[in-house]
Design a protein around this motif. Structure first.
Motif, PDB file in Angstrom:
ATOM      1  N   UNK A 156       0.830  -1.200   0.000  1.00 14.18           N
ATOM      2  CA  UNK A 156       0.000   0.000   0.000  1.00 14.18           C
ATOM      3  C   UNK A 156       0.868   1.254   0.000  1.00 14.18           C
ATOM      4  N   UNK A 157       1.947   1.222   0.795  1.00 11.81           N
ATOM      5  CA  UNK A 157       2.836   2.382   0.875  1.00 11.81           C
ATOM      6  C   UNK A 157       3.508   2.668  -0.458  1.00 11.81           C
ATOM      7  N   UNK A 158       3.876   1.631  -1.171  1.00 12.52           N
ATOM      8  CA  UNK A 158       4.491   1.833  -2.487  1.00 12.52           C
ATOM      9  C   UNK A 158       3.530   2.576  -3.411  1.00 12.52           C
ATOM     10  N   UNK A 159       2.259   2.255  -3.331  1.00  8.58           N
ATOM     11  CA  UNK A 159       1.276   2.957  -4.160  1.00  8.58           C
ATOM     12  C   UNK A 159       1.161   4.416  -3.742  1.00  8.58           C
ATOM     13  N   UNK A 160       1.183   4.668  -2.427  1.00  9.69           N
ATOM     14  CA  UNK A 160       1.114   6.039  -1.922  1.00  9.69           C
ATOM     15  C   UNK A 160       2.351   6.844  -2.313  1.00  9.69           C
ATOM     16  N   UNK A 161       3.503   6.190  -2.293  1.00  6.79           N
ATOM     17  CA  UNK A 161       4.736   6.859  -2.716  1.00  6.79           C
ATOM     18  C   UNK A 161       4.635   7.272  -4.182  1.00  6.79           C
ATOM     19  N   UNK A 162       4.119   6.368  -5.012  1.00 10.31           N
ATOM     20  CA  UNK A 162       3.977   6.679  -6.440  1.00 10.31           C
ATOM     21  C   UNK A 162       3.032   7.863  -6.650  1.00 10.31           C
ATOM     22  N   UNK A 163       2.002   7.967  -5.811  1.00 11.85           N
ATOM     23  CA  UNK A 163       1.011   9.028  -5.962  1.00 11.85           C
ATOM     24  C   UNK A 163       1.509  10.368  -5.424  1.00 11.85           C
ATOM     25  N   UNK A 164       2.217  10.342  -4.284  1.00 15.04           N
ATOM     26  CA  UNK A 164       2.639  11.592  -3.650  1.00 15.04           C
ATOM     27  C   UNK A 164       3.915  11.353  -2.839  1.00 15.04           C
ATOM     28  N   UNK A 165       5.070  11.278  -3.489  1.00 19.13           N
ATOM     29  CA  UNK A 165       6.314  10.977  -2.772  1.00 19.13           C
ATOM     30  C   UNK A 165       6.705  12.057  -1.761  1.00 19.13           C
ATOM     31  N   UNK A 166       6.260  13.300  -1.977  1.00 14.78           N
ATOM     32  CA  UNK A 166       6.651  14.390  -1.097  1.00 14.78           C
ATOM     33  C   UNK A 166       6.093  14.297   0.311  1.00 14.78           C
ATOM     34  N   UNK A 167       5.120  13.411   0.522  1.00  8.43           N
ATOM     35  CA  UNK A 167       4.552  13.277   1.859  1.00  8.43           C
ATOM     36  C   UNK A 167       5.434  12.413   2.754  1.00  8.43           C
ATOM     37  N   UNK A 168       6.474  11.808   2.189  1.00 11.64           N
ATOM     38  CA  UNK A 168       7.285  10.866   2.953  1.00 11.64           C
ATOM     39  C   UNK A 168       8.696  11.392   3.200  1.00 11.64           C
ATOM     40  N   UNK A 169       9.216  11.050   4.361  1.00 14.71           N
ATOM     41  CA  UNK A 169      10.618  11.284   4.694  1.00 14.71           C
ATOM     42  C   UNK A 169      11.196   9.962   5.191  1.00 14.71           C
ATOM     43  N   UNK A 170      12.317   9.565   4.622  1.00 12.81           N
ATOM     44  CA  UNK A 170      12.953   8.282   4.934  1.00 12.81           C
ATOM     45  C   UNK A 170      14.232   8.503   5.728  1.00 12.81           C
ATOM     46  N   UNK A 171      14.425   7.690   6.756  1.00 15.72           N
ATOM     47  CA  UNK A 171      15.707   7.625   7.458  1.00 15.72           C
ATOM     48  C   UNK A 171      16.283   6.238   7.244  1.00 15.72           C
ATOM     49  N   UNK A 172      17.519   6.197   6.793  1.00 13.23           N
ATOM     50  CA  UNK A 172      18.206   4.928   6.588  1.00 13.23           C
ATOM     51  C   UNK A 172      19.693   5.177   6.782  1.00 13.23           C
ATOM     52  N   UNK A 173      20.499   4.140   6.772  1.00 12.88           N
ATOM     53  CA  UNK A 173      21.931   4.351   6.924  1.00 12.88           C
ATOM     54  C   UNK A 173      22.687   3.097   7.312  1.00 12.88           C
ATOM     55  N   UNK A 174      23.955   3.312   7.677  1.00 10.60           N
ATOM     56  CA  UNK A 174      24.853   2.192   7.948  1.00 10.60           C
ATOM     57  C   UNK A 174      25.854   2.571   9.030  1.00 10.60           C
ATOM     58  N   UNK A 175      26.407   1.554   9.655  1.00 16.85           N
ATOM     59  CA  UNK A 175      27.515   1.768  10.572  1.00 16.85           C
ATOM     60  C   UNK A 175      28.813   1.754   9.771  1.00 16.85           C
ATOM     61  N   UNK A 176      29.731   2.669  10.058  1.00 15.64           N
ATOM     62  CA  UNK A 176      30.985   2.735   9.297  1.00 15.64           C
ATOM     63  C   UNK A 176      32.000   1.707   9.795  1.00 15.64           C
ATOM     64  N   UNK A 177      31.827   0.485   9.362  1.00 15.05           N
ATOM     65  CA  UNK A 177      32.739  -0.587   9.771  1.00 15.05           C
ATOM     66  C   UNK A 177      33.488  -1.184   8.590  1.00 15.05           C
ATOM     67  N   UNK A 178      33.391  -0.568   7.421  1.00 20.44           N
ATOM     68  CA  UNK A 178      34.088  -1.078   6.249  1.00 20.44           C
ATOM     69  C   UNK A 178      33.315  -0.752   4.986  1.00 20.44           C
ATOM     70  N   UNK A 179      33.914  -1.058   3.853  1.00 18.94           N
ATOM     71  CA  UNK A 179      33.279  -0.762   2.570  1.00 18.94           C
ATOM     72  C   UNK A 179      32.019  -1.603   2.371  1.00 18.94           C
ATOM     73  N   UNK A 180      31.067  -1.036   1.668  1.00 21.59           N
ATOM     74  CA  UNK A 180      29.820  -1.733   1.380  1.00 21.59           C
ATOM     75  C   UNK A 180      30.017  -2.681   0.204  1.00 21.59           C
ATOM     76  N   UNK A 181      29.218  -3.749   0.192  1.00 21.17           N
ATOM     77  CA  UNK A 181      29.399  -4.801  -0.813  1.00 21.17           C
ATOM     78  C   UNK A 181      28.109  -5.050  -1.595  1.00 21.17           C
ATOM     79  N   UNK A 182      28.164  -6.021  -2.481  1.00 26.20           N
ATOM     80  CA  UNK A 182      27.023  -6.305  -3.351  1.00 26.20           C
ATOM     81  C   UNK A 182      25.783  -6.721  -2.578  1.00 26.20           C
ATOM     82  N   UNK A 183      25.970  -7.393  -1.443  1.00 24.94           N
ATOM     83  CA  UNK A 183      24.827  -7.742  -0.609  1.00 24.94           C
ATOM     84  C   UNK A 183      24.117  -6.498  -0.113  1.00 24.94           C
ATOM     85  N   UNK A 184      24.902  -5.503   0.318  1.00 17.88           N
ATOM     86  CA  UNK A 184      24.320  -4.230   0.724  1.00 17.88           C
ATOM     87  C   UNK A 184      23.621  -3.550  -0.459  1.00 17.88           C
ATOM     88  N   UNK A 185      24.285  -3.589  -1.595  1.00 17.41           N
ATOM     89  CA  UNK A 185      23.766  -2.853  -2.746  1.00 17.41           C
ATOM     90  C   UNK A 185      22.395  -3.372  -3.166  1.00 17.41           C
TER      91      UNK A 185
END
Length: 370
Positions: free
Chosen positions: A33-62
């Motif tokens: 449902x959220x994916x549909x809402x994002x497609x309709x009005x992405x500006x209503x959403x704010x995302x927080x995401x990130x990583x711990x700096x313990x080394x380079x990111x890999x294909x699994x992360x990607x």
């Protein structure tokens, strides 16, 4: 910068009747449902995401999370990427080469397409107001609730320290502060992170119930579950920085070829896609398929009876072709470390402005704005 994005539509009560219990099946349905809402009005959403700096990111992360961050950014969702440098201390005594690891994470994000003009990249330690939120948030959860959090239990079980720190124990509340300081209303997570988000939602609800007399102060963020593929490392176990079985985004073409040449397969010559019966072969087929925008079955059919050598050759060519533009952008950014520091400084300034505003609201709600 808008520090108060429109609150996402209220989450529906889950199967057990408690609004903060994020069951996996319900979370998946809600994510659609959220994916549909994002497609309709992405500006209503704010995302927080990130990583711990313990080394380079890999294909699994990607393929697991990074490309989804860029997708959301490009759709118009406001993206905050936290480099959680303080959280490195949760499971280790010393944060080795922390500055270097922070720069590597910035390079990885810029290389895959995170745009610092549209998204905010910042470090945890540089935002004091964020960390001040920890104290009132800790008052809203019990020791028993923290103790039974399955993700914390798993982190503790796999800790390399002889004793568990208090910071490790309060990790879910730390993460709640990360999410709520910027009033993120959407958090891309894997299934195993749902308990962490449940505590964040609980903290937001309890704070609003206790202090939000003029209306909710904090949003109750929702989980955006992805169908992220599980890629095994070259040794057939979970791909991990610490196990030395991962192909990093920064790896060169020759290094990638060498690592994949040594990847574990099996003794059966005919190549088929069978995740349950042939997990190592299936993971390699999936990796090639992701890079070529095909299905694993199609890749397997092309290789057929040519065997493991042909499989590894196919995967190597697919990965190197896919990563070539990412590696080129990474190398370009790496030539100007001053630019990395400017990007981080500007991101920290934006994050601080947002955190200061949220902390001021929190203090006012608690009658502490004196």
């Amino acid at each position: 910068m808008n520090t108060h994005p429109q609150t996402a539509p209220a989450a529906r009560p889950e199967a057990d009747g408690t609004p903060d219990a994020l069951g996996t099946s319900a979370a998946r349905a809600r994510s659609a449902e959220l994916e549909q809402l994002i497609a309709e009005d992405p500006g209503r959403f704010r995302v927080l995401t990130g990583d711990r700096p313990t080394g380079r990111l890999h294909l699994g992360h990607y393929f697991g999370t990074l490309h989804n961050r860029v997708r959301l950014q490009n759709l118009g969702v406001e993206l905050f990427v936290i480099i959680a440098d303080y959280q490195v201390l949760t499971d280790r005594d010393v944060a080795d080469d922390l500055k270097g690891h922070v720069e590597e994470l910035i390079l990885d994000h810029l290389a895959i397409g995170v745009d610092p003009e549209r998204s905010t990249i910042f470090t945890h330690s540089a935002v004091p107001a964020l960390n001040q939120l920890m104290l009132p948030f800790l008052s809203l959860v019990s020791v028993a609730e923290l103790n039974r959090n399955p993700t914390v239990k798993d982190e503790i079980a796999h800790s390399r320290q002889s004793a568990v720190s208090g910071l490790m124990f309060t990790y879910p509340v730390h993460q709640a502060a990360d999410i709520l300081f910027c009033k993120a209303n959407l958090v891309p997570v894997g299934q195993d992170q749902l308990p962490h988000l449940e505590i964040t939602r609980t903290i937001a609800r309890r704070f609003n119930d206790r202090y939000g007399q003029g209306g909710p102060v904090l949003p109750r963020p929702e989980a955006l579950l992805s169908n992220a593929p599980l890629l095994l490392g070259t040794d057939g176990t979970k791909m991990s920085k610490s196990r030395g079985n991962a192909i990093t985004l920064a790896a060169g073409a020759d290094e990638t070829a060498r690592l994949l040449k040594g990847a574990k397969t099996d003794s059966e010559r005919h190549i088929t896609y069978d995740p349950a019966g042939r997990p190592e072969v299936a993971s390699l087929l999936l990796l090639a398929a992701l890079c070529q925008d095909r299905t694993p079955e199609e890749v397997a059919d092309d290789i057929g009876a040519a065997g493991a050598a042909a499989l590894k050759k196919t995967v190597t060519e697919a990965v190197n072709e896919y990563l070539a533009p990412i590696r080129a952008r990474r190398a370009e950014y790496a030539r100007d470390r001053g630019q990395l520091r400017r990007i981080l400084r500007e991101g920290n300034e934006r994050a601080n402005a947002v955190a200061d505003a949220t902390l001021a609201e929190v203090r006012a709600a608690m009658n502490g704005d004196y």
